[in-house]
Motif scaffolding. Structure first.
Motif, PDB file in Angstrom:
ATOM      1  N   LEU A 139       1.199 -25.724  29.148  1.00  0.00           N
ATOM      2  CA  LEU A 139       0.221 -26.630  29.363  1.00  0.00           C
ATOM      3  C   LEU A 139      -1.294 -26.273  29.136  1.00  0.00           C
ATOM      4  CD1 LEU A 139       1.824 -28.850  32.256  1.00  0.00           C
ATOM      5  CD2 LEU A 139       1.513 -29.762  29.899  1.00  0.00           C
ATOM      6  N   ARG A 189      -1.344 -26.513  25.135  1.00  0.00           N
ATOM      7  CA  ARG A 189      -1.838 -27.895  25.189  1.00  0.00           C
ATOM      8  C   ARG A 189      -3.448 -28.019  25.488  1.00  0.00           C
ATOM      9  NH1 ARG A 189       2.420 -31.205  22.867  1.00  0.00           N
ATOM     10  NH2 ARG A 189       4.067 -29.996  23.115  1.00  0.00           N
ATOM     11  N   ILE A 192      -4.634 -27.910  28.461  1.00  0.00           N
ATOM     12  CA  ILE A 192      -4.767 -28.710  29.691  1.00  0.00           C
ATOM     13  C   ILE A 192      -5.690 -27.976  30.705  1.00  0.00           C
ATOM     14  CG2 ILE A 192      -3.472 -30.097  31.828  1.00  0.00           C
ATOM     15  CD1 ILE A 192      -3.696 -31.686  29.069  1.00  0.00           C
ATOM     16  N   PRO A 214      -7.954 -35.478  30.136  1.00  0.00           N
ATOM     17  CA  PRO A 214      -6.493 -35.330  30.372  1.00  0.00           C
ATOM     18  C   PRO A 214      -6.091 -34.511  31.840  1.00  0.00           C
ATOM     19  CG  PRO A 214      -6.646 -35.196  28.021  1.00  0.00           C
ATOM     20  CD  PRO A 214      -8.139 -35.104  28.810  1.00  0.00           C
ATOM     21  N   ALA A 225      -2.643 -32.966  34.084  1.00  0.00           N
ATOM     22  CA  ALA A 225      -1.389 -32.755  34.150  1.00  0.00           C
ATOM     23  C   ALA A 225      -0.870 -33.052  35.764  1.00  0.00           C
ATOM     24  CB  ALA A 225      -0.800 -31.381  33.832  1.00  0.00           C
ATOM     25  N   GLY A 256      -2.792 -38.825  26.711  1.00  0.00           N
ATOM     26  CA  GLY A 256      -2.946 -37.293  26.523  1.00  0.00           C
ATOM     27  C   GLY A 256      -2.879 -36.584  27.735  1.00  0.00           C
ATOM     28  N   SER A 257      -2.683 -37.318  28.987  1.00  0.00           N
ATOM     29  CA  SER A 257      -2.011 -36.621  30.243  1.00  0.00           C
ATOM     30  C   SER A 257      -0.878 -36.202  30.059  1.00  0.00           C
ATOM     31  CB  SER A 257      -2.471 -37.221  31.177  1.00  0.00           C
ATOM     32  OG  SER A 257      -4.015 -37.634  31.574  1.00  0.00           O
ATOM     33  N   PHE A 258      -0.345 -35.459  30.951  1.00  0.00           N
ATOM     34  CA  PHE A 258       1.036 -35.023  30.967  1.00  0.00           C
ATOM     35  C   PHE A 258       1.697 -35.230  32.351  1.00  0.00           C
ATOM     36  CE2 PHE A 258      -0.309 -32.918  27.393  1.00  0.00           C
ATOM     37  CZ  PHE A 258       0.758 -32.790  26.276  1.00  0.00           C
ATOM     38  N   LEU A 267       6.996 -42.795  28.959  1.00  0.00           N
ATOM     39  CA  LEU A 267       6.430 -41.663  28.506  1.00  0.00           C
ATOM     40  C   LEU A 267       7.056 -40.913  27.336  1.00  0.00           C
ATOM     41  CD1 LEU A 267       6.171 -40.140  32.320  1.00  0.00           C
ATOM     42  CD2 LEU A 267       4.446 -41.456  30.999  1.00  0.00           C
ATOM     43  N   ASP A 268       6.043 -40.187  26.712  1.00  0.00           N
ATOM     44  CA  ASP A 268       6.708 -39.456  25.512  1.00  0.00           C
ATOM     45  C   ASP A 268       7.452 -38.049  25.896  1.00  0.00           C
ATOM     46  OD1 ASP A 268       6.013 -41.775  23.856  1.00  0.00           O
ATOM     47  OD2 ASP A 268       3.936 -40.643  23.303  1.00  0.00           O
ATOM     48  N   ILE A 310       8.695 -34.453  25.836  1.00  0.00           N
ATOM     49  CA  ILE A 310       8.358 -33.406  24.788  1.00  0.00           C
ATOM     50  C   ILE A 310       9.796 -32.769  24.275  1.00  0.00           C
ATOM     51  CG2 ILE A 310       7.341 -31.218  24.343  1.00  0.00           C
ATOM     52  CD1 ILE A 310       5.448 -33.442  24.700  1.00  0.00           C
ATOM     53  N   LYS A 348       4.419 -36.670  27.866  1.00  0.00           N
ATOM     54  CA  LYS A 348       3.061 -37.090  27.690  1.00  0.00           C
ATOM     55  C   LYS A 348       2.665 -38.593  28.029  1.00  0.00           C
ATOM     56  CE  LYS A 348      -0.569 -36.237  24.143  1.00  0.00           C
ATOM     57  NZ  LYS A 348      -0.734 -35.508  22.855  1.00  0.00           N
TER      58      LYS A 348
END
Length: 272
Positions: free
Chosen positions: A67, A71, A73, A153, A155, A185-187, A232-233, A235, A269
């Protein structure tokens, strides 16, 4: 959710604590005889428990590094963080982003004391004694303290903790409450103990309920964890997996000797 709804546990060395049991399995020193005894009983029923705990900690390291490094983050909220141990979230993240911000959240008062002692004057970290179900209280604290900028964003980590939430409190709803407060865009990092063996699920759940005097939810199944990721998307690759197989990268991963249960989950995500 109202912060007054959740009662925080007292420090009682005669009652096993999930945080201290996990510390014992990680070869830590911040545990009591009751925690060690409870772990030894569970190890007789599920011999893979120590391997599972160590691999779960390695998963946390890999996913936080991913992350921060890949990413970008720089803000983390670690729900049910447990006792400080080798390579904590802020240490991992700050190797890649020196001013990365981390809020540790746990309801165990020993975590609060040890966490604050470890962090000292680190201006980019904080430890909050709160119940992870109290999303409003946690986010209000993070916002008012100025530690977390919720316009950027974040996490949110739920690593091996959702099995501590009983069904009546709906762990999937806890995740939805968090997602609703995070910008796209957060996780979210989510994993929990699962088993497809109904007898084991019931026996471990009953044992932990009894030993912790109700500070436990239950061992669930993979389909329960999939439900946490709704909307949620994910990964993918690697998708939702047994966590030792999530982007493995070093020799520290220990083969799990038996698979009565496993830590199962992944990274997702928050979509636009």
């Amino acid at each position: 959710m109202n912060s007054q709804q959740w009662s925080l546990p007292d420090t009682n060395p005669s009652i096993p604590s999930v945080a201290r049991m996990y510390d014992y399995l990680l070869d830590g020193r911040d545990n009591y005889a009751a925690d060690r005894t409870a772990c030894e009983v569970l190890l007789r029923e599920v011999p893979s428990m120590k391997d599972l705990a160590l691999n779960n900690r390695e998963f946390l390291r890999r996913v936080v590094r991913h992350l921060a490094d890949e990413r970008g983050i720089s803000q983390f909220i670690d729900h049910g963080s447990g006792l400080p141990t080798r390579d904590n979230v802020h240490q991992i993240a700050q190797r890649h982003i020196p001013d990365a911000k981390v809020l540790y959240v746990d309801n165990d008062p020993i975590v609060l004391a040890h966490g604050r002692a470890l962090l000292g004057n680190n201006p980019h970290t904080d430890v909050l004694q709160a119940d992870m179900r109290d999303t409003k209280g946690i986010f209000d604290h993070a916002d008012s303290s100025g530690l977390i900028d919720f316009h950027q964003p974040v996490a949110a980590l739920f690593v091996s903790v959702l099995h501590c939430i009983p069904d009546r409190d709906d762990p999937a709803a806890v995740i939805r409450n968090v997602v609703d407060r995070l910008v796209p865009g957060s996780f979210l990092v989510i994993c929990q103990l699962v088993s497809e063996d109904s007898e084991l699920r019931d026996s471990v759940t009953a044992f932990m309920q009894r030993e912790t005097q109700g500070h436990w939810g239950r061992v669930r199944q993979r389909h329960d964890v999939r439900g946490y990721f709704e909307g949620l998307d994910i990964i993918d690759p690697p998708g939702l997996v047994e966590v030792s197989t999530w982007m493995p990268d070093n020799e520290l991963i220990r083969p799990q000797r038996t698979f009565e249960w496993e830590e199962w989950g992944g990274l997702a995500k928050v979509p636009a």
